[in-house]
Every structure is written in structure tokens, then in C-alpha cells.
Design an enzyme around this catalytic site. Sequence first.
Site, PDB file in Angstrom:
ATOM      1  N   ASP A   7       0.863  -1.174   0.000  1.00 22.63           N
ATOM      2  CA  ASP A   7       0.000   0.000   0.000  1.00 22.63           C
ATOM      3  C   ASP A   7       0.902   1.227   0.000  1.00 22.63           C
ATOM      4  O   ASP A   7       2.094   1.140   0.275  1.00 22.63           O
ATOM      5  CB  ASP A   7      -0.896   0.000   1.257  1.00 22.63           C
ATOM      6  CG  ASP A   7      -1.776   1.233   1.321  1.00 22.63           C
ATOM      7  OD1 ASP A   7      -2.429   1.533   0.306  1.00 22.63           O
ATOM      8  OD2 ASP A   7      -1.801   1.922   2.350  1.00 22.63           O
ATOM      9  N   SER A   8       0.287   2.373  -0.281  1.00 24.39           N
ATOM     10  CA  SER A   8       1.037   3.623  -0.231  1.00 24.39           C
ATOM     11  C   SER A   8       1.480   3.951   1.198  1.00 24.39           C
ATOM     12  O   SER A   8       2.373   4.769   1.382  1.00 24.39           O
ATOM     13  CB  SER A   8       0.166   4.758  -0.764  1.00 24.39           C
ATOM     14  OG  SER A   8      -1.044   4.807  -0.020  1.00 24.39           O
ATOM     15  N   CYS A  70      -3.750  -0.871  -2.098  1.00 29.73           N
ATOM     16  CA  CYS A  70      -4.035   0.547  -2.380  1.00 29.73           C
ATOM     17  C   CYS A  70      -4.985   0.676  -3.583  1.00 29.73           C
ATOM     18  O   CYS A  70      -4.712   0.126  -4.654  1.00 29.73           O
ATOM     19  CB  CYS A  70      -2.708   1.234  -2.688  1.00 29.73           C
ATOM     20  SG  CYS A  70      -2.861   2.969  -3.099  1.00 29.73           S
ATOM     21  N   GLU A 146      -5.593   9.779   9.319  1.00 28.64           N
ATOM     22  CA  GLU A 146      -4.198   9.810   9.778  1.00 28.64           C
ATOM     23  C   GLU A 146      -4.057  10.627  11.064  1.00 28.64           C
ATOM     24  O   GLU A 146      -3.170  10.398  11.862  1.00 28.64           O
ATOM     25  CB  GLU A 146      -3.282  10.373   8.683  1.00 28.64           C
ATOM     26  CG  GLU A 146      -3.444   9.611   7.376  1.00 28.64           C
ATOM     27  CD  GLU A 146      -2.218   8.847   6.935  1.00 28.64           C
ATOM     28  OE1 GLU A 146      -1.131   9.249   7.307  1.00 28.64           O
ATOM     29  OE2 GLU A 146      -2.376   7.845   6.206  1.00 28.64           O
ATOM     30  N   CYS A 178     -11.124   3.241  -0.930  1.00 27.47           N
ATOM     31  CA  CYS A 178      -9.860   3.755  -0.404  1.00 27.47           C
ATOM     32  C   CYS A 178      -9.547   2.989   0.879  1.00 27.47           C
ATOM     33  O   CYS A 178     -10.458   2.702   1.674  1.00 27.47           O
ATOM     34  CB  CYS A 178      -9.975   5.249  -0.109  1.00 27.47           C
ATOM     35  SG  CYS A 178      -8.491   5.938   0.656  1.00 27.47           S
ATOM     36  N   HIS A 180      -8.311   3.841   3.602  1.00 28.60           N
ATOM     37  CA  HIS A 180      -8.580   4.512   4.884  1.00 28.60           C
ATOM     38  C   HIS A 180     -10.064   4.563   5.248  1.00 28.60           C
ATOM     39  O   HIS A 180     -10.408   4.756   6.405  1.00 28.60           O
ATOM     40  CB  HIS A 180      -8.068   5.954   4.833  1.00 28.60           C
ATOM     41  CG  HIS A 180      -6.575   6.078   4.868  1.00 28.60           C
ATOM     42  ND1 HIS A 180      -5.765   5.507   3.913  1.00 28.60           N
ATOM     43  CD2 HIS A 180      -5.753   6.712   5.729  1.00 28.60           C
ATOM     44  CE1 HIS A 180      -4.507   5.796   4.196  1.00 28.60           C
ATOM     45  NE2 HIS A 180      -4.472   6.525   5.290  1.00 28.60           N
TER      46      HIS A 180
HETATM   47  N1  DGL Z   1      -3.914   3.924  -0.091  1.00 22.62           N
HETATM   48  C1  DGL Z   1      -4.566   4.988  -0.825  1.00 22.62           C
HETATM   49  C2  DGL Z   1      -5.778   4.414  -1.567  1.00 22.62           C
HETATM   50  O1  DGL Z   1      -6.360   3.426  -1.178  1.00 22.62           O
HETATM   51  C3  DGL Z   1      -4.973   6.142   0.074  1.00 22.62           C
HETATM   52  C4  DGL Z   1      -3.810   6.980   0.576  1.00 22.62           C
HETATM   53  C5  DGL Z   1      -3.022   7.621  -0.542  1.00 22.62           C
HETATM   54  O2  DGL Z   1      -3.514   8.593  -1.173  1.00 22.62           O
HETATM   55  O3  DGL Z   1      -1.935   7.145  -0.812  1.00 22.62           O
HETATM   56  O4  DGL Z   1      -6.158   4.963  -2.573  1.00 22.62           O
END
Ligand code: DGL
Length: 254
Positions: A7-8, A70, A146, A178, A180
Site C-alpha cells: 500500500d502507499s 491501495c 491519519e 480507499c 482509509h
Molecule cells: N492507499 C490509498 C488508496 O487506497 C490512500 C492513501 C493515498 O492517497 O496514498 O487509494
Amino acid sequence: MKIGVFDSGIGGLTVLKAIRERFPRTDIIYLGDTARVPYGTRSRETVIRYSLECADFLLAKDIELLVIACNTASSYAMEDLSSHSPVPVVGVVEPGVEEALRHTSGRVGVIGTRGTIGSGSYQKLLENRGVTAVAKACPLFVPLVEEGLTEGPIALEVAKLYLRELKESCVDTLILGCTHYPLLKKAISQVLDNMVIIDSSEAVARSLSEMVLDDGESKLFLFFTDDSPNLPSMIRRILGSDHSYEVVREVPKT
Ligand code: DGL
């Protein structure tokens, strides 16, 4: 079996959690690219490059299946990763759409980062299946999570701001596109009462049923490309307990 998940950043731990709940014995190696988060505001080319680098890091650890946790990376880099990877690749977009199709009677809402929504990934898949898609980017949701503001008046006000249009557009099912957003489910459902909410982290875990042999030793390795003071508490908040992690300053360059 050994699965690689990337993931990011930390949000993909929601996907990791769903996978571990479903396949408790499977070994998982997780990479969160915390040095370069967010992906949701970056260009397609950059997200593809970062995603290939994350994949190479995990592939070098002999994973047998690669999960892109992600949504932004799944939206932009699925094709490149599938042709690059010697092991099967699973993203979050298709499983989320499949799950939504089981519930909707024809109009599905999808929320995500600007990158995910701008890529049209969810909308195209939904529309190809004969369903109307109503999409909305919710860029403030990631920083809210966050900062730990997942409940209470601020989360609720931001949810109202973003979700008003969706409420008025008669969708009956909403995809949380997403990593989050599952953590904001309470505020989201308060605004969209009676709507079916699809958590793509649970949908991706369910979609792995035919691919995963749950025969490992329950090992979990967490890697992040940068450290931050709130990393341990975010890990605790998402996974429900403390876990040690390793910081890798370099992922392979493509
Ligand atoms: N992990 C990213 C997503 O699911 C969210 C956070 C980011 O913008 O990197 O799109």
C-alpha cells in the site's frame, strides 16, 4: 502460503487485517510506502513506477501471490503489475465491484482519492456491468484518519460535505474505494443511513478464497519505507495490537 501486500502507507493494514481474519495461518509480508504517501494525488506514471518498485521488493521475498491493497495503485497500475509479476496479482477494484453488484438494484456510489476517482477505474467496471456509477473524490478523508479523527463532529461534518450529492442521487450501495475509509464507516453510515456499504478490504479478502492455501505459520512481517511517530499507534489502531516493524530506506528502483 506466503502473500505479499503493499500500500502507499498504513491504510492498507485494513486489507491486511481482513486477509488475516479470513486466512489466519497464511504468512504475510506487508510493505507500506510511507516515505512516498500519498499516492492519491500523484500522476498515473508516478503511481505505476512506485507500484512496480513495491512489487519488486515483495517479489524478492518469494511471495506466491501479490495483493495491491491501495485503491489508487490498483486503479492505475493493475495492468503493468500483472504483466510484470511472475505470481498472480489481485487488486481491490474488481472485488469491490463484484460485491457491490450482489447488492445493488442499479445505482452504485463510489468514493476514493482524486487519483482513483479520476482514473475512472470503478466507474468503467460498474458501467460495463450495466450499473450506473456515481463517483466522488473525498480528499480530506485520508488526513482525517491519519490524524485519528475517525469519529465525532469533524468526521461527521466532512462526511456530510462529501456525501450529500451521493445521498441525493439515489444510489443504494456505496463502495469505500480507499484503504482509509473503512475506519470512517461509522460517520459515513450516519450520513447515508440505509445504504449498503461495501468495504473493499473485506471484498478483496473474500475474493482470495480460491487462490489462498491457508497452510503457513501465521508469520507477519511489516515493512515501511519511512518511520513516523504515529506509526506504532496507527498499527495498533488498525490491527488491534502492537506489532514490530522494519524500516527499509530503499525499495528497488525500476
Ligand atoms: N492507499 C490509498 C488508496 O487506497 C490512500 C492513501 C493515498 O492517497 O496514498 O487509494
